[in-house]
Design a protein around this motif. Sequence first.
Motif, PDB file in Angstrom:
ATOM      1  N   GLN A  13      14.581  27.283 -41.963  1.00  0.00           N
ATOM      2  CA  GLN A  13      13.391  27.475 -42.794  1.00  0.00           C
ATOM      3  C   GLN A  13      13.608  28.562 -43.862  1.00  0.00           C
ATOM      4  OE1 GLN A  13       9.712  27.655 -40.285  1.00  0.00           O
ATOM      5  NE2 GLN A  13      10.961  26.623 -38.739  1.00  0.00           N
ATOM      6  N   ALA A  14      14.692  29.319 -43.686  1.00  0.00           N
ATOM      7  CA  ALA A  14      15.074  30.321 -44.700  1.00  0.00           C
ATOM      8  C   ALA A  14      16.383  29.929 -45.389  1.00  0.00           C
ATOM      9  CB  ALA A  14      15.221  31.693 -44.045  1.00  0.00           C
ATOM     10  N   ARG A  15      16.787  28.676 -45.220  1.00  0.00           N
ATOM     11  CA  ARG A  15      18.042  28.168 -45.785  1.00  0.00           C
ATOM     12  C   ARG A  15      19.250  28.917 -45.222  1.00  0.00           C
ATOM     13  NH1 ARG A  15      15.211  29.620 -50.042  1.00  0.00           N
ATOM     14  NH2 ARG A  15      16.930  30.787 -51.005  1.00  0.00           N
ATOM     15  N   LEU A  16      19.158  29.203 -43.929  1.00  0.00           N
ATOM     16  CA  LEU A  16      20.241  29.880 -43.226  1.00  0.00           C
ATOM     17  C   LEU A  16      20.755  29.001 -42.087  1.00  0.00           C
ATOM     18  CD1 LEU A  16      18.661  33.457 -42.905  1.00  0.00           C
ATOM     19  CD2 LEU A  16      20.456  32.774 -44.516  1.00  0.00           C
ATOM     20  N   TYR A  17      21.908  29.344 -41.574  1.00  0.00           N
ATOM     21  CA  TYR A  17      22.453  28.673 -40.392  1.00  0.00           C
ATOM     22  C   TYR A  17      23.153  29.721 -39.535  1.00  0.00           C
ATOM     23  CZ  TYR A  17      27.347  29.133 -41.790  1.00  0.00           C
ATOM     24  OH  TYR A  17      28.581  29.649 -42.113  1.00  0.00           O
ATOM     25  N   CYS A  18      23.465  29.377 -38.293  1.00  0.00           N
ATOM     26  CA  CYS A  18      24.215  30.288 -37.432  1.00  0.00           C
ATOM     27  C   CYS A  18      25.345  29.528 -36.750  1.00  0.00           C
ATOM     28  CB  CYS A  18      23.304  30.954 -36.392  1.00  0.00           C
ATOM     29  SG  CYS A  18      22.669  29.828 -35.129  1.00  0.00           S
ATOM     30  N   GLU A  19      26.403  30.260 -36.441  1.00  0.00           N
ATOM     31  CA  GLU A  19      27.514  29.671 -35.697  1.00  0.00           C
ATOM     32  C   GLU A  19      28.127  30.733 -34.794  1.00  0.00           C
ATOM     33  OE1 GLU A  19      30.225  28.252 -38.656  1.00  0.00           O
ATOM     34  OE2 GLU A  19      31.198  30.199 -38.915  1.00  0.00           O
ATOM     35  N   VAL A  20      28.673  30.282 -33.690  1.00  0.00           N
ATOM     36  CA  VAL A  20      29.333  31.196 -32.756  1.00  0.00           C
ATOM     37  C   VAL A  20      30.742  31.464 -33.255  1.00  0.00           C
ATOM     38  CG1 VAL A  20      30.130  31.545 -30.397  1.00  0.00           C
ATOM     39  CG2 VAL A  20      27.963  30.363 -30.823  1.00  0.00           C
ATOM     40  N   ARG A  21      31.095  32.733 -33.325  1.00  0.00           N
ATOM     41  CA  ARG A  21      32.469  33.142 -33.638  1.00  0.00           C
ATOM     42  C   ARG A  21      32.936  34.111 -32.561  1.00  0.00           C
ATOM     43  NH1 ARG A  21      32.946  34.199 -40.220  1.00  0.00           N
ATOM     44  NH2 ARG A  21      32.040  32.206 -40.902  1.00  0.00           N
ATOM     45  N   VAL A  22      34.230  34.350 -32.513  1.00  0.00           N
ATOM     46  CA  VAL A  22      34.780  35.323 -31.566  1.00  0.00           C
ATOM     47  C   VAL A  22      35.654  36.314 -32.313  1.00  0.00           C
ATOM     48  CG1 VAL A  22      34.701  33.779 -29.570  1.00  0.00           C
ATOM     49  CG2 VAL A  22      36.737  33.796 -31.025  1.00  0.00           C
ATOM     50  N   ASP A  23      35.769  37.526 -31.764  1.00  0.00           N
ATOM     51  CA  ASP A  23      36.606  38.548 -32.389  1.00  0.00           C
ATOM     52  C   ASP A  23      38.046  38.444 -31.863  1.00  0.00           C
ATOM     53  OD1 ASP A  23      36.596  39.680 -29.863  1.00  0.00           O
ATOM     54  OD2 ASP A  23      35.400  41.425 -30.412  1.00  0.00           O
ATOM     55  N   GLU A  24      38.846  39.466 -32.094  1.00  0.00           N
ATOM     56  CA  GLU A  24      40.266  39.434 -31.724  1.00  0.00           C
ATOM     57  C   GLU A  24      40.506  39.337 -30.218  1.00  0.00           C
ATOM     58  OE1 GLU A  24      40.057  40.924 -35.824  1.00  0.00           O
ATOM     59  OE2 GLU A  24      38.948  41.382 -34.001  1.00  0.00           O
ATOM     60  N   VAL A  25      39.527  39.715 -29.414  1.00  0.00           N
ATOM     61  CA  VAL A  25      39.690  39.620 -27.953  1.00  0.00           C
ATOM     62  C   VAL A  25      38.711  38.614 -27.359  1.00  0.00           C
ATOM     63  CG1 VAL A  25      40.721  41.895 -27.652  1.00  0.00           C
ATOM     64  CG2 VAL A  25      38.230  41.681 -27.675  1.00  0.00           C
ATOM     65  N   GLY A  79      35.941  37.218 -37.737  1.00  0.00           N
ATOM     66  CA  GLY A  79      35.971  36.385 -36.530  1.00  0.00           C
ATOM     67  C   GLY A  79      36.575  35.013 -36.761  1.00  0.00           C
ATOM     68  N   TRP A  80      36.687  34.280 -35.657  1.00  0.00           N
ATOM     69  CA  TRP A  80      37.286  32.945 -35.665  1.00  0.00           C
ATOM     70  C   TRP A  80      36.409  31.963 -34.890  1.00  0.00           C
ATOM     71  CZ3 TRP A  80      39.946  37.440 -35.273  1.00  0.00           C
ATOM     72  CH2 TRP A  80      41.032  37.641 -36.144  1.00  0.00           C
ATOM     73  N   PRO A  81      36.553  30.666 -35.140  1.00  0.00           N
ATOM     74  CA  PRO A  81      35.858  29.678 -34.305  1.00  0.00           C
ATOM     75  C   PRO A  81      36.380  29.788 -32.873  1.00  0.00           C
ATOM     76  CG  PRO A  81      36.721  28.672 -36.317  1.00  0.00           C
ATOM     77  CD  PRO A  81      37.315  30.041 -36.228  1.00  0.00           C
ATOM     78  N   PRO A  82      35.510  29.693 -31.885  1.00  0.00           N
ATOM     79  CA  PRO A  82      35.976  29.813 -30.494  1.00  0.00           C
ATOM     80  C   PRO A  82      36.791  28.596 -30.083  1.00  0.00           C
ATOM     81  CG  PRO A  82      33.660  29.229 -30.555  1.00  0.00           C
ATOM     82  CD  PRO A  82      34.054  29.489 -31.969  1.00  0.00           C
ATOM     83  N   GLN A  83      37.769  28.805 -29.224  1.00  0.00           N
ATOM     84  CA  GLN A  83      38.567  27.693 -28.714  1.00  0.00           C
ATOM     85  C   GLN A  83      37.819  26.936 -27.611  1.00  0.00           C
ATOM     86  OE1 GLN A  83      42.379  29.380 -27.619  1.00  0.00           O
ATOM     87  NE2 GLN A  83      43.122  29.285 -29.726  1.00  0.00           N
ATOM     88  N   LYS A  84      36.893  27.629 -26.977  1.00  0.00           N
ATOM     89  CA  LYS A  84      36.080  26.997 -25.939  1.00  0.00           C
ATOM     90  C   LYS A  84      34.761  26.514 -26.533  1.00  0.00           C
ATOM     91  CE  LYS A  84      37.863  29.779 -22.083  1.00  0.00           C
ATOM     92  NZ  LYS A  84      37.491  30.723 -20.982  1.00  0.00           N
ATOM     93  N   ASN A  85      34.089  25.659 -25.794  1.00  0.00           N
ATOM     94  CA  ASN A  85      32.768  25.194 -26.192  1.00  0.00           C
ATOM     95  C   ASN A  85      31.809  26.381 -26.248  1.00  0.00           C
ATOM     96  OD1 ASN A  85      29.941  24.132 -25.661  1.00  0.00           O
ATOM     97  ND2 ASN A  85      31.074  22.228 -25.956  1.00  0.00           N
ATOM     98  N   PRO A  86      30.964  26.466 -27.311  1.00  0.00           N
ATOM     99  CA  PRO A  86      30.017  27.599 -27.409  1.00  0.00           C
ATOM    100  C   PRO A  86      29.197  27.804 -26.135  1.00  0.00           C
ATOM    101  CG  PRO A  86      30.003  26.352 -29.445  1.00  0.00           C
ATOM    102  CD  PRO A  86      30.872  25.581 -28.486  1.00  0.00           C
ATOM    103  N   GLY A  87      28.854  26.717 -25.461  1.00  0.00           N
ATOM    104  CA  GLY A  87      28.073  26.848 -24.235  1.00  0.00           C
ATOM    105  C   GLY A  87      28.822  27.545 -23.125  1.00  0.00           C
ATOM    106  N   ALA A  88      30.150  27.499 -23.181  1.00  0.00           N
ATOM    107  CA  ALA A  88      30.958  28.137 -22.137  1.00  0.00           C
ATOM    108  C   ALA A  88      31.071  29.636 -22.354  1.00  0.00           C
ATOM    109  CB  ALA A  88      32.346  27.507 -22.106  1.00  0.00           C
ATOM    110  N   ILE A  89      31.043  30.074 -23.626  1.00  0.00           N
ATOM    111  CA  ILE A  89      31.196  31.505 -23.880  1.00  0.00           C
ATOM    112  C   ILE A  89      29.863  32.209 -24.124  1.00  0.00           C
ATOM    113  CG2 ILE A  89      33.551  31.306 -24.747  1.00  0.00           C
ATOM    114  CD1 ILE A  89      32.468  31.396 -27.559  1.00  0.00           C
TER     115      ILE A  89
END
Length: 346
Positions: free
Chosen positions: A321-333, A241-251
């Motif tokens: 709390q588990a030394r993890l993080y999350c981020e929004v990504r998008v696929d090819e479409v 995946g890739w970082p989204p071009q739009k704001n995460p809140g929008a997608i």
Amino acid sequence: MPRPKKLLCALVMCSFLVPSAIAWAAPLVSLELSTEAGFPLGGERKWLMVLKDCKLTNIRLRSQRAGVKIEIKNRGTEQSPNYVVIGLLTARNTLRLPGVEFRYGERAAITKWVEKLKADGMEGVTAQTGVFGLTKKQILQVHEALTGKINFSTRGLKNSDAVTRIARGLQLQVALGPAARTALVSQEKVADELKGLSCGTALAIVLRPLGLVLVPEKPTGEMVRLSIVGSDQVKESWPIGWPPQKNPGAILPALFKNLEVEIEDVALSEALTAIAPRIKAPFVFDYNAMARDRIDLDTVKVNVPAGRTYYKKILDRVLSQARLYCEVRVDEVNTPFLWISTLKKS
């Protein structure tokens, strides 16, 4: 009776002529060289000794000229090319050809360039290349081939079976390197549900736990293809995946939906299982990084104090709390998903 004999004779002659025509269709490459002012005296003879073994049909040296246009001309036909490469021997004792410059003695590199011209034509050696050594047109071809959506459930499917099913639906050839042939014998199963994601991102996700990656490539004289190799064998590979071009809140607006919450001493796996359906996007875990850092979602207990907040903040809190993080990504479409990995990114 003479007419049938003439016809038979003509057919026999044709049968011998066809292979000859095919042989003549092999591309020819000649080299016309001029020298730049300041080129070392007597250097032409040394360069000829290098170039004579570079699979060139002919080499022609011309007198010193100013303003030489470095280019490739096809003096044959599209079916039977006869390429004439106009190059320059520079004052630095280098060979300048269209789009490339060779130092004295680089016989193997020059030969490879000539072979690529023969196999892939003028575009093959003059088109600008970028990531994976592919042209922009070739990258777009790969991207388009990987946009199809996964239409079957992946969770619980053997990784090798998932790879086979995805590859079967692609318009590009998929080649397996030695490491891939070994790793795909594994009985390991896909842990995440990837149905609805595009083939490229899903394939990269399925391969990662096996220590494999997806690499687009264009072997000389062949079509663009996808190669599955060990992650330690290449410097760049098709991304998850890739970082989204739009704001995460929008997608993914559900991530920022407010709610009352309280989580007390609950296994992280249980908390994520409860949240995931409400986000309406796949949760994809970086199992490699989690295994390396010995993070077990079932044993880590998480807490969130009572109060009003939103899902992204809840996720950030419990994952940290588990030394993890999350981020929004998008696929090819541009289908969004949540990528979950360790805070020390791998």
